[in-house]
Every structure is written in C-alpha cells, then in structure tokens.
Design a protein around this motif. Sequence first.
Motif, mmCIF file in Angstrom:
data_model
loop_
_atom_site.group_PDB
_atom_site.id
_atom_site.type_symbol
_atom_site.label_atom_id
_atom_site.label_comp_id
_atom_site.label_asym_id
_atom_site.label_seq_id
_atom_site.Cartn_x
_atom_site.Cartn_y
_atom_site.Cartn_z
ATOM 1 N N VAL A 61 0.834 -1.203 0.000
ATOM 2 C CA VAL A 61 0.000 0.000 0.000
ATOM 3 C C VAL A 61 0.869 1.253 0.000
ATOM 4 C CG1 VAL A 61 -1.621 1.341 1.383
ATOM 5 C CG2 VAL A 61 -2.012 -1.097 1.038
ATOM 6 N N MET A 62 1.931 1.268 0.803
ATOM 7 C CA MET A 62 2.818 2.421 0.837
ATOM 8 C C MET A 62 3.503 2.625 -0.514
ATOM 9 S SD MET A 62 2.444 3.765 3.779
ATOM 10 C CE MET A 62 3.826 4.889 3.805
ATOM 11 N N VAL B 106 1.532 6.726 -6.786
ATOM 12 C CA VAL B 106 0.402 7.521 -7.270
ATOM 13 C C VAL B 106 0.495 8.971 -6.798
ATOM 14 C CG1 VAL B 106 -2.100 7.776 -7.185
ATOM 15 C CG2 VAL B 106 -1.092 5.502 -7.445
ATOM 16 N N LEU B 107 0.788 9.162 -5.516
ATOM 17 C CA LEU B 107 0.765 10.505 -4.951
ATOM 18 C C LEU B 107 2.104 11.230 -5.050
ATOM 19 C CD1 LEU B 107 -1.357 9.868 -1.728
ATOM 20 C CD2 LEU B 107 -2.118 10.677 -3.960
ATOM 21 N N LEU C 207 0.870 4.089 -2.875
ATOM 22 C CA LEU C 207 0.623 5.497 -2.537
ATOM 23 C C LEU C 207 1.773 6.387 -2.991
ATOM 24 C CD1 LEU C 207 -0.962 5.281 1.037
ATOM 25 C CD2 LEU C 207 -2.086 5.894 -1.094
#
Length: 306
Positions: free
Chosen positions: A30-31, A37-38, A34
């Motif tokens: 997940v990290m 994407v971010l 993220l």
Amino acid sequence: MMSNRRFFSQPRLWRSAQRLARSLVQLILVMFVLAFVLGPVLWLVISSVSTSKDLLQVPPRWLPFPPSLEYYQALLFGSGATQSDGTLTELTLRAFRYSLRNSFIVAVGVTLGALGLGALAGYAFARFPLRGNALLIYLLLMVQMLPAVVLIVPLFMTMSRLGLLDRLFTVVILLTAYHLPFVMWILRSYFQSIPKDLEEAAMVDGCNRLRALWYVTLPLALPGLFAAGVYAFMQSWNAFLIPLVFTSSDTMRTVTVAIAMFVGRHYTEYGLMSAAGVLASLPPMALAIFFQRYLLASLTAGATKG
C-alpha cells in the motif's frame, strides 16, 4: 533451539505470526502504491511553490522555505514571476486566464449535452425492447475504444469545410459525441434498476411517457446522473488532443493546451507550469471528492446490469 521450535509449534502463535507477516506485506504494498500515485502530485505542489533556483539546484531542495507564491500571482493576477530570458509575456499569462474560462465553458457544455442526450437514449435502450438493443449499445461503446487520434483527420477536414475551426462550440460538439456512448451506458444501467411499475402507475394517473420520465424516473436516477455528469466533466476538462487540433487562438484554448504553451523554445519555467497544473487540477479533484459516493455506486450498477 528447542525454545524456538516449541514457540512456532503452537498453532495460535503460528497463525498470529502469519497474520502479522501478511499485514506487513500489505502495508508495504500500500505504501509503495501510494508513493507511486501521490508522489508526482506531491512534487507538482512542491515545484509550484519553489523558485527556479530551488528547482535547478543539485541536489534538489525538497522542501522550499519559505514557500513562494509568485507563480500563482503571475497566473491569476498577471504579476510576479517572469522567465529569465523575458519570453514570458503578459499575453501568455492572459491566455492562461482565458483558458480557465474556456475549459469551464467546454466542460459544462459537454456535461449538459451528454446528460441530456444520454438520458433520453439510455432510457430508450432500457425501456423499449427493440431487436438488437444489446448489440447496438456495445457497438456504440466501441467508439470509446478507438484512439482519438484515429478520428482527428476526418473530423478536421469536415470542420474545416464547414468553417467551424477555432470555436468552443466545435470542441463541445466533438467531445460530447465522443463521450456520449459511455454516459448513455451508465444511465441505461441505472434506468434498468428502476421498476417499470412506478412509471406505469404515473401513466395511469395521466402522465405521458416524457412526464413520467421527468417526474418519476429521473429523480430516482439522480445518483446515476451525478456519476455520468462527473465523468463527462472530468473527461472534457482534461481533454487535450481535440482542443489542441481544433483551436488555435489564445482566447480559444483550453487549460490543458495553455499549459503546454508554457514550454518555450529556449527556456521552460517549470515552476510556472507546476502552478498552472495545480490550478487546473482543482475542479476535477473537487468533483471527484464530493461525488465519489455517487460515482462508485453508479459504476457498480453499470457493471452488474445488462
């Protein structure tokens, strides 16, 4: 050695260790997603409040202090930052402010046109059992699969002969036609989830088909209308190729095209482009945040219907 073997031989502790390992792996994944994407979005914001010296510094300065708002002042009020070689003129900044207005006009026009035509067509596909309905709806959806560049040449020749180049009306018509099949498919799926009995009861009370659609079906289909409207607005706001080809003057360009015009022949002001990118991304981000519940609900209904 014996104590470790005895520790892992206990079923409960072994299952707890497995759950902990799975949770750690999921957290790492997940990290990573993220960050992937971010990360570009975060760097876009950082670049928009950094000076040219900070952006070109080696190693780069990740957190500029104090943050500079000169690029936002230049874009919104025509004062503040200028390129070092003087190629950034007041005309370029004014063209960006025109582009914000043009993008809003195009996005609203495409949204209203796609919703109006898509609601009528989607209702017809959902309520009238004509032969070949299912095949026709998927044939129309195939338009979405075609790259826009394939359609550019014949469309450009047609609009050129009609004298409709460099007009926002042309951009609205072309984007509406391109995104209409998907909007129609979303609304068709939502209309299919509404019982026909409600419309039949309204028609028994004296309503005709259009009045039943307006007073009964459309209010019940508001989540689908919101989702289709958000989709049409975001797609038309972010459109680049069609506005690039069919508009040429500074007062007719949309915001995506205007940002590309900041790339100079000898120099590019990356901070100014980043600030323009932040300003251009605010309207679609706000729509996605406020209407995400309707968007997800409608896309889920579209995936399970017809």
